[in-house]
Design a protein around this motif. Sequence first.
Motif, PDB file in Angstrom:
ATOM      1  N   ILE A  79       0.824  -1.209   0.000  1.00  0.00           N
ATOM      2  CA  ILE A  79       0.000   0.000   0.000  1.00  0.00           C
ATOM      3  C   ILE A  79       0.853   1.251   0.000  1.00  0.00           C
ATOM      4  O   ILE A  79       0.468   2.293  -0.526  1.00  0.00           O
ATOM      5  N   LEU A  80       2.071   1.163   0.618  1.00  0.00           N
ATOM      6  CA  LEU A  80       2.957   2.326   0.636  1.00  0.00           C
ATOM      7  C   LEU A  80       3.618   2.517  -0.725  1.00  0.00           C
ATOM      8  O   LEU A  80       3.912   3.643  -1.131  1.00  0.00           O
ATOM      9  N   TRP A  81       3.863   1.424  -1.420  1.00  0.00           N
ATOM     10  CA  TRP A  81       4.366   1.554  -2.796  1.00  0.00           C
ATOM     11  C   TRP A  81       3.308   2.198  -3.687  1.00  0.00           C
ATOM     12  O   TRP A  81       3.621   2.962  -4.600  1.00  0.00           O
ATOM     13  N   LYS A  82       2.079   1.899  -3.401  1.00  0.00           N
ATOM     14  CA  LYS A  82       1.006   2.434  -4.230  1.00  0.00           C
ATOM     15  C   LYS A  82       0.835   3.929  -4.008  1.00  0.00           C
ATOM     16  O   LYS A  82       0.647   4.696  -4.952  1.00  0.00           O
ATOM     17  N   HIS A  83       0.895   4.360  -2.750  1.00  0.00           N
ATOM     18  CA  HIS A  83       0.619   5.759  -2.430  1.00  0.00           C
ATOM     19  C   HIS A  83       1.893   6.587  -2.256  1.00  0.00           C
ATOM     20  O   HIS A  83       1.822   7.816  -2.289  1.00  0.00           O
ATOM     21  N   GLY A  84       3.009   5.941  -1.983  1.00  0.00           N
ATOM     22  CA  GLY A  84       4.232   6.693  -1.716  1.00  0.00           C
ATOM     23  C   GLY A  84       5.265   6.540  -2.823  1.00  0.00           C
ATOM     24  O   GLY A  84       5.211   5.613  -3.636  1.00  0.00           O
ATOM     25  N   ASN A  85       6.227   7.439  -2.833  1.00  0.00           N
ATOM     26  CA  ASN A  85       7.285   7.393  -3.850  1.00  0.00           C
ATOM     27  C   ASN A  85       8.487   6.659  -3.281  1.00  0.00           C
ATOM     28  O   ASN A  85       9.435   7.266  -2.776  1.00  0.00           O
TER      29      ASN A  85
END
Length: 1582
Positions: A1290-1296
């Motif tokens: 989910i952090l890969w999806k929303h974060g850079n």
Amino acid sequence: MEESIETFGDINLTLGMLNKEDNISKEDIYCHLTTIVQNTEILDDAIVQRLIYYASKDMRDSNVLREIRMLAGEVLVSLAAHDFNSVMYEVQSNFRILELPDEFVVLALAELATSYVSQSIPFMMMTLLTMQTMLRLAEEERMKEAFCIALEKFSKAIYKYVNHWKDFPYPRLDANRLSDKIFMLFRYIMEKWATLASPMHTLAIVKAHGPTVSLLLHREDLCEYALGQVPWLLNQYKDKEIDFHVTQSLRQILTAAVLYDIGLPKNLRRSIFFNLLHQVCRVPEPPIKENELEASSCFLILANSNPADLMEFFDEQIRSNNEAIRMGVLSLLRSTINADEPKLRDYMTSIERTVKVVMNDPSIKVRNSVLLLIQTMCEKSYIEAREGWPLIDYIFSQFAISSKNLEKLMKTNSHENEKGEKSVQETSLEVLKTLDPLVIGMPQVLWPRILTFVVPAEYTGTLAHLFNIIRILIMAEERKQLNAKESTALVISTGAVKLPTPQQLLARLLVISMLASLGELLGAGAIGLLKILPEIIHPKLVELWKTRIPELLQPLEGKNASIALWETMLLQLLKESLWKIGDTAWTIQLSWDFNHQMAGYTNTSTEKKFLWKALGITLAYCQDTGFVSSQLREFLIAPDPLGDQRQGITSILGYCAENHLDIVLKVLKTFQDREKFFVNRCKGLFSGKKNLSKTDIMVIYGAVALHAPKEQLLTRIDQDIVSQVLLLYNQCCQVLGMSVMNKDMDLQMSFTRSITEIGIAVQDAQEQGFRFSYKEVLLGYMLDFIRDEPLDSLATPVRWKALIAIRYLSKLKPQLSLKDNLHILEENIRRLLPLPPLEKLKNEGQTDKDKEHIKFLYERSIDSLGKLLKTMIWDNVPAEECQEMFNLLRMWLVSQKEWERERAFQITAKVLTNDVEAPENFKIGSLLGLLAPHSCDTLPTIRQAAASSAIGLFCIKGIHLEMERLQGMQEGLECDDVQVQIKISSKIAKIVSKFIPSEEVQMFLEETLDGLESLNPTCTKACGIWMIAALKEQGAALEEQLLEILNTIYHHMPVLRQKEESFQFILEAISQITSFHTDAVVANILQKPLPFDRDTKTLWKALAENPASSGKLLRALIDKLEKGLEDDIATMDAISVACAMHEVVSTGTPVSGLYPELFTILLKLVSCTLGQNMPTAALNWRRQVIKQGELQQVADPCRLSTITLKCVQAQAMREGLAKESDEGDNLWSLLSSPGTHHIGVCALARSMAVWQHGVILDIMDHLLLSLTSSSENYRITGTAFFAELMKEPILWKHGNLRDVLILMDQSAWDSNATLRQMAIRGLGNTALGAPHKVKKHKQIMLESIIRGLYHLARTEVVCESLKALKKILELLTDRDVSFYFKEIVLQTRTFFEDEQDDVRLTATCLFENLASLTGRRWKIFFAEEIKKSLISFLLHLWDPNPKIGAACRDVLIICIPFLGLQELYGILDHLLDGQDLPRARDFYRQLCVKLAKKNQEILWILHTHSFTFFSSNWEMIRSAAVKLTDAIVLNLTSQYVELLDKEQLTTRLQALRQDPCISVQRAAEAALQTLLRRCKEITICL
């Protein structure tokens, strides 16, 4: 299709197991086969034939268990659904003429006949002919039973064919030929077997008897013979076990007789009647339920065919005195009527007469049975207008008889009979409940005779159902009258019945209506009946009741009508009705009827009390004054018929006075004068049990005053009422002509009651200029009563009643002075509040009833005192006088005795209710400060009263509050949890503080500060809370009073400093006041030296807990900390800010808005302070003020920073921004230690709440700079943190995280081993969080991770690399890793023998994964590497770490195909299921045997690599290596044995014989012996 294939495979597998001799398994197999065959629609023909073969074989095998043979027969019969002809052929082939067949063959034929009737009938003739030749051969009981069963089944099948041959799919067969064969078989069995049969055999004959005789009855030529066999069947009624089957067969015969219209001979019918009745009425053993039901079914058949004979039989039998027979006949009649047999309706009169025969039977069981039969007759319209009324009367009479019997039995304690009578009573009520008065003929039976049961008291218990019946009848009649075409149903039926008069009905229904106020449906039914009976009562009431009764019913709809309100409404209805009727004779008769009903109720009942009042009202509306006077005189002279003399005569005369005041007063005066002449003055005027006393007359005068017309009362109150009451009281207080204080409680209570009622009456009738002349005199009497009551007990209600009287007297004019009012109040307060605690007062009671009475008196006394104070304080009194009266309670409100406080607050709460209005200048500030803190007092009653009083202060000032919300909070104060109390009190304070008049805040604060000094701890806390709440709400408006308020606070500080909790409130108060000057305060406190002392921490907490400054405070501290860490270097100022943050956050200050910044800056501080020490100056200063142990606790700057971060995380978890760490509290120790800091950071990262996307992304943005920081520690911190986050998709999806991945790859080549380890972990976790990134950047990631495998100096880097490779390779193909494959394999092999378990395990698992990536290019290379590694895998099967052993097994299973050794699978599966070390020798020997046959080269390779493991550090590995060598030597060919370095091998094995491990020693010895033996075999000497 797939399911069918699976089923066939299952059957084939099962069939293969049928050849075994295991009977137990065969039983399970046949059970399983039965399920399959019965639930499968299509079976393969070959399978069916095989199943028929096996099932038939086992069914006929006498050596097989009987249970299995039965199951095999069941399977065989089930197979007929798939191939009937084959099954029948198989069975018939074993059923041959003149040969006695197997028992189970006969049973199988029988089952086929009933299960497959249509297919079996064509074979039936052949079967019967064959069976006829076998009967004489049967000698064993079981064989005979089997033939009887077959006869039963064959007869049923043929019977079905005879009656339904049109439904069969082939031309009609000659059924007579079949029945001829059945007849011959049956005759043989009855003649040859029946007479000598055993019980079991007889049972089989009985079961066959019914179907066989039923079949033969269709033949005229065989009918006589068939009926001639019925007596034999009836003679079998001997045993309970067989009786049911006899009855069942008999039912089958009777059914067939009805079907073929065959009349039974009379003697046979009577015999059947008697036998069946005996089955229903068996004595002493009760009949079996199934048999009884069958017998009942037989009677139903007989009722259809011979109703006349049956009714004659029933009438004959019921005339006997046998209880069981009577019950049986009644039960059979009931079931017969229930069956709705049309022919039986012709005998309705006979049934009624039969029932009347037993109506006088005293038996409880018979009475119950009669009632149930009547119920059924009513339901089925079996009651005639001419004969039916006695049956209805019987229901009511049985209820009355059982009620009377129960009264007698309760005196004798006969529980068994009591239970029986109760059952009769309950049955009577149930019959009435289910009675439908509208069934055909019932209205003519019931109306109007049903009204005769309304008035008599013995039928009171039936009234609910009786009212319902009457209501239904009348409403039905009204509906019919609306339709002129329909005739009326309610005609006057014949018969002499004495109906109740309209007055009797009205009196009875009004009295019963009183029960509606108690929630009883009977009362509602009575008033509902009144609504529809006005014409019957009196024609003039129709219009009146049409409007008044619906209004009367409205309070009942909400089910909340009080008894007093409901009684008043009923009495008002009676008044209006009597006025409307206006008939003196009618009214006189009603008064007689009210009087006659007195004896039917107890004195304490609601109905009796209503009767008295209703009789009084009836007399009041009677126009015949002579009759009224005579009645009143009669009641006064002879009051006994009324029950309770005082209550009865008081109610009657009181209500009569409403219209006849002059008559009542005249009768009373005449009665007094008359009694004075006859009775001795020294003994009192009215002595004697049956006559009225003076006290009674006093009470009567009070009631007369209360009900007298208001316009007549004031002119006669002094002379004719009060003076007479005082005269009577003074006469009672005279002894020999001298006045003394009479302590007679009854006298005092009667006098007080009379005075109270007089006060109420005068108040209601009081006019502008009227002055009650007896006010002060009567007040004096009441005060004397109260003064004379003891202060240590509460045994009498005198106090309570006197307080009520004083309250009403105080309202009358002339008004008293302030001094008199204060005197009266003080006297009452001093005589009630100092009483001992309630529990102590209750202990004076000897019984529980006494204790409850004392409690009742106590509650009523407190309530009355509160009402008195409320009346006197707010009754047109100036504000100053109100304050004076309130001051009387002040000393009691702060009493040290909690029971005195409780009473004072309860009284105060009653005074301060929202239904009063205070004078304009009344001040509430001081009172609020006095009352409100006690909302947290020790007793729940005090807490609730204090809250109620505090709220009431605002209400009396006309200030509108959120009353519903406040009342809900007030109820919560019942909780004993102090924290809950404080919380609720705080909420109340927040709500009401804003309404305190600003000019009264100073007075309020002074009172609360006094409370902080003197009250108990919880009240002290409440004082502080209320004080703070007032400052919060009123702070902006206190500029003019600020100096005085601060001076007041400072004045109390010297005392409050000794009380820690109170002092905290002082600090908070100062915080509230300084909330307007936050910046200066913060700058000043930050100058304090570290670590902060207690006072400094206290100040920080005080500022933090101030809502007005807490938000600004945390923001300011974050800004200061960021400035202190600009160069990634921590200064002491930064640590001071961190410590301040700790104090602020620890108070519960919310961090949600600032959490990302706060978390990252504190994590940076922790990183930058790793390994730092506190400056010397600070340490030297702190030694002077704290203990050495405390110094060692807090001297580490990193630890101080970590504590702050821990505090922030705890707060974040409470707010749902983070979760508990998997390391628990150990996290913070890891984080603050330089050696484990990176582990702690990883654990901290795992505790992040990934569902909080925004929070995590903000943290990532703030922490991104850490990856390029000049501080190595900070880079490690950031890398470790991001390494854990890389696995969250989910952090890969929303974060850079792409930039982070690049930086991770760079860090993987860093010289710092910890940094490399964390970077490699991050690269590996990328496989979990972003698989697509792995495929995209596989080359740079693989190179960075493989590089870590060469960092042999740091095992953790190697282990991390192996783990990362394992994760990444799972996502790649053989082409993706082809270039690196060889290098990875070679490096991985080097760690199979690593000392670290984690490294060995990871390397083994990685090698397993590599097997799937060989591709064509590296397959041969990988096979060679497997050969080299095989020894490690085989030996580490017994690794000390069981996980490694399991991994080795898995890798062996994967790698064996590369060597072409698939034969080893079985060995692995069979020998390694337990993984027990003693089995290693067997495993290795079997392994080597397989290898020797397959590939001697691999055996030799294993041998050449085994020497290195002889010196392994693990005992289990050394032992395994020796055992493997033993197995290798044993299985090497002679050629290879000659190549052995026997000297070296012998030397090594000799050395291992000295190994400290016994297992190794034994293995070495065995290996040596094997070596010697092999050498001898090839004639080689060592």
